[in-house]
Design a protein around this motif. Structure first.
Motif, PDB file in Angstrom:
ATOM      1  N   ALA A   1       0.845  -1.199   0.000  1.00  0.00           N
ATOM      2  CA  ALA A   1       0.000   0.000   0.000  1.00  0.00           C
ATOM      3  C   ALA A   1       0.872   1.237   0.000  1.00  0.00           C
ATOM      4  O   ALA A   1       2.045   1.203   0.390  1.00  0.00           O
ATOM      5  N   CYS A   2       0.269   2.363  -0.414  1.00  0.00           N
ATOM      6  CA  CYS A   2       1.010   3.623  -0.463  1.00  0.00           C
ATOM      7  C   CYS A   2       1.035   4.319   0.896  1.00  0.00           C
ATOM      8  O   CYS A   2       1.830   5.233   1.110  1.00  0.00           O
ATOM      9  N   SER A   3       0.157   3.906   1.813  1.00  0.00           N
ATOM     10  CA  SER A   3       0.125   4.483   3.159  1.00  0.00           C
ATOM     11  C   SER A   3      -0.542   3.497   4.097  1.00  0.00           C
ATOM     12  O   SER A   3      -1.196   2.538   3.650  1.00  0.00           O
TER      13      SER A   3
ATOM     14  N   GLY B   1      -3.652   0.867   3.201  1.00  0.00           N
ATOM     15  CA  GLY B   1      -3.490  -0.560   3.477  1.00  0.00           C
ATOM     16  C   GLY B   1      -4.583  -1.103   4.379  1.00  0.00           C
ATOM     17  O   GLY B   1      -5.174  -2.155   4.105  1.00  0.00           O
ATOM     18  N   LYS B   2      -4.892  -0.383   5.445  1.00  0.00           N
ATOM     19  CA  LYS B   2      -5.933  -0.833   6.376  1.00  0.00           C
ATOM     20  C   LYS B   2      -7.308  -0.830   5.712  1.00  0.00           C
ATOM     21  O   LYS B   2      -8.136  -1.702   5.995  1.00  0.00           O
ATOM     22  N   ALA B   3      -7.545   0.161   4.842  1.00  0.00           N
ATOM     23  CA  ALA B   3      -8.843   0.240   4.172  1.00  0.00           C
ATOM     24  C   ALA B   3      -9.096  -0.972   3.290  1.00  0.00           C
ATOM     25  O   ALA B   3     -10.223  -1.461   3.210  1.00  0.00           O
ATOM     26  N   MET B   4      -8.053  -1.486   2.643  1.00  0.00           N
ATOM     27  CA  MET B   4      -8.245  -2.602   1.727  1.00  0.00           C
ATOM     28  C   MET B   4      -7.962  -3.963   2.355  1.00  0.00           C
ATOM     29  O   MET B   4      -8.667  -4.939   2.071  1.00  0.00           O
ATOM     30  N   PHE B   5      -6.972  -4.026   3.237  1.00  0.00           N
ATOM     31  CA  PHE B   5      -6.523  -5.326   3.735  1.00  0.00           C
ATOM     32  C   PHE B   5      -6.874  -5.594   5.195  1.00  0.00           C
ATOM     33  O   PHE B   5      -6.630  -6.686   5.700  1.00  0.00           O
TER      34      PHE B   5
ATOM     35  N   GLY C   1      -5.689   8.003  -0.729  1.00  0.00           N
ATOM     36  CA  GLY C   1      -4.854   6.918  -0.250  1.00  0.00           C
ATOM     37  C   GLY C   1      -3.540   7.450   0.267  1.00  0.00           C
ATOM     38  O   GLY C   1      -3.022   7.026   1.297  1.00  0.00           O
ATOM     39  N   PHE C   2      -2.997   8.405  -0.444  1.00  0.00           N
ATOM     40  CA  PHE C   2      -1.771   9.084   0.009  1.00  0.00           C
ATOM     41  C   PHE C   2      -1.828  10.560  -0.347  1.00  0.00           C
ATOM     42  O   PHE C   2      -1.949  11.410   0.502  1.00  0.00           O
ATOM     43  N   GLY C   3      -1.749  10.893  -1.620  1.00  0.00           N
ATOM     44  CA  GLY C   3      -1.763  12.299  -2.021  1.00  0.00           C
ATOM     45  C   GLY C   3      -0.405  12.752  -2.509  1.00  0.00           C
ATOM     46  O   GLY C   3       0.208  13.661  -1.936  1.00  0.00           O
ATOM     47  N   LEU C   4       0.072  12.109  -3.583  1.00  0.00           N
ATOM     48  CA  LEU C   4       1.408  12.404  -4.112  1.00  0.00           C
ATOM     49  C   LEU C   4       1.534  13.855  -4.552  1.00  0.00           C
ATOM     50  O   LEU C   4       2.603  14.467  -4.407  1.00  0.00           O
TER      51      LEU C   4
END
Length: 372
Positions: free
Chosen positions: A148-150, A154-158, A280-283
């Motif tokens: 995950a990017c953050s 990661g927690k939201a999906m996994f 998810g992150f915000g590059l």
């Protein structure tokens, strides 16, 4: 693990320059030793992009499957063909959900299958979210590893499953503040005497562009020297253009579309603003900081993006008046823009800090073999 070249199939929705997912992939791709790791790309659609020529020049192949929903038989046939005719060691899925057919088939052929979460949301509408919640467990079963990017993404999906955070990185050299370049861009855009507020991202519901226009409209009632730029395109292109025109703000709010020179556009700006409904992150926020910009973003951005200490997080339930006042306050501050870049350069979000992480991870998971 032998010294043979690792073969990776990188899955992205498209290779659009303004896509955060694409930029994540390309920033790592440019740090890979291509004699050790060969990365091919598979996308859902063809989008004209300079990245296509760039990756092909490095020996990578690019495959276009076509949209799954409108041409499912053709999509699945091409997906199987790509997997069947190439001996990939790793498939790295940055598409999620629409990738289910190719990931399902890859279970038979590709030993390492990575799911990468880039978002805290799994659907741009309630209907899509319900469908995706049904499909996500099926997709997760096809994977051997989660990334995950953050931590939020990661927690939201996994959930409570193990996942590795692979930080989004940028080439900080591209974003070093340059006064001469700033003046050149501002002169060309005819904003030499204006304060430029900018947003970078897809024109999609998740980025909250209608709300952005409303906030800028309030700012313009108080400041006559402000111009607003949105860099990026998406499904709301036409609707946002019409919305701006309906407010009579076309001369103060400019839609730039997808651009390949965002690094220079940041230099011409005075503040970065993005009230996303989910990130998810915000590059883009990291890029803005590297360019020396103060940032006002929604509290849906993960706290990790506040590298310089000059990112202001505002809850979306705050009134438009509050957002406008916060932005005006930040516009009036004075910053050392070059110093921001030095801070980014020494962080894990720079090529120097984490550029080899993806290549190292590929070597590691192949050496360890498939998880139980």
């Amino acid at each position: 693990m032998s010294d043979r070249q690792i073969k990776v199939l990188m899955m992205v929705p498209n290779l659009r320059v303004s896509s955060g997912v694409t930029n994540f992939v390309m920033n790592y791709y440019r740090n890979v030793d291509h004699s050790k790791v060969k990365i091919d790309f598979v996308t859902l659609s063809y989008v004209d992009s300079p990245y296509i020529d760039e990756v092909k020049a490095n020996g990578s192949e690019v495959f276009f499957l076509g949209p799954l929903l409108s041409h499912p038989i053709k999509h699945i046939r091409l997906a199987k063909k790509v997997i069947r005719e190439h001996d990939y060691d790793i498939i790295h899925d940055n598409i999620i959900l629409k990738s289910l057919p190719i990931m399902k088939y890859a279970q038979k052929k590709v030993p390492i299958r990575i799911l990468h979460s880039h978002s805290v949301e799994i659907g741009e509408s309630k209907l899509k979210e319900r469908i995706n919640r049904f499909l996500l467990p099926l997709l997760k079963k096809t994977a051997t590893h989660y990334t995950a990017c953050s931590s939020n993404a990661g927690k939201a999906m996994f959930g409570d499953k193990d996942f590795l955070v692979i930080p989004n990185i940028i080439d900080t050299d591209l974003y070093v503040f340059d006064e001469a370049k700033r003046e050149e861009v501002r002169k060309e855009a005819n904003v030499t005497r204006k304060c430029v507020i900018g947003s970078v991202g897809r024109l999609a519901e998740a980025k909250n562009p209608f709300f952005s226009v409303n906030v800028i409209e309030e700012i313009l009632k108080r400041r006559s020297d402000v111009e607003y730029w949105w860099i990026g395109s998406g499904p709301l292109d036409d609707q946002i253009k019409e919305y701006i025109e309906s407010k009579g703000l076309s001369d103060r709010i400019k839609l730039f579309g997808s651009r390949s020179d965002c690094n220079n556009l940041y230099k011409a700006m005075d503040l970065f603003f993005l009230p996303s409904k989910g990130e998810g992150f915000g590059l883009a926020c990291i890029e803005a900081e590297a360019s020396g910009l103060p940032c006002v973003v929604s509290s849906n951005f993960p706290s990790e993006v506040n590298i310089t200490g000059e990112v202001v997080f505002v809850p979306l339930d705050k009134e438009i008046d509050f957002w406008a006042s916060t932005i005006i306050t930040e516009l009036d501050k004075v910053y050392d823009r070059a110093d921001f870049n030095r801070i980014l350069r020494s962080s894990k979000y720079s090529r120097a800090g984490s550029g080899s992480m993806l290549e190292d991870y590929y070597s590691k998971v192949l050496a360890e073999g498939k998880k139980d």
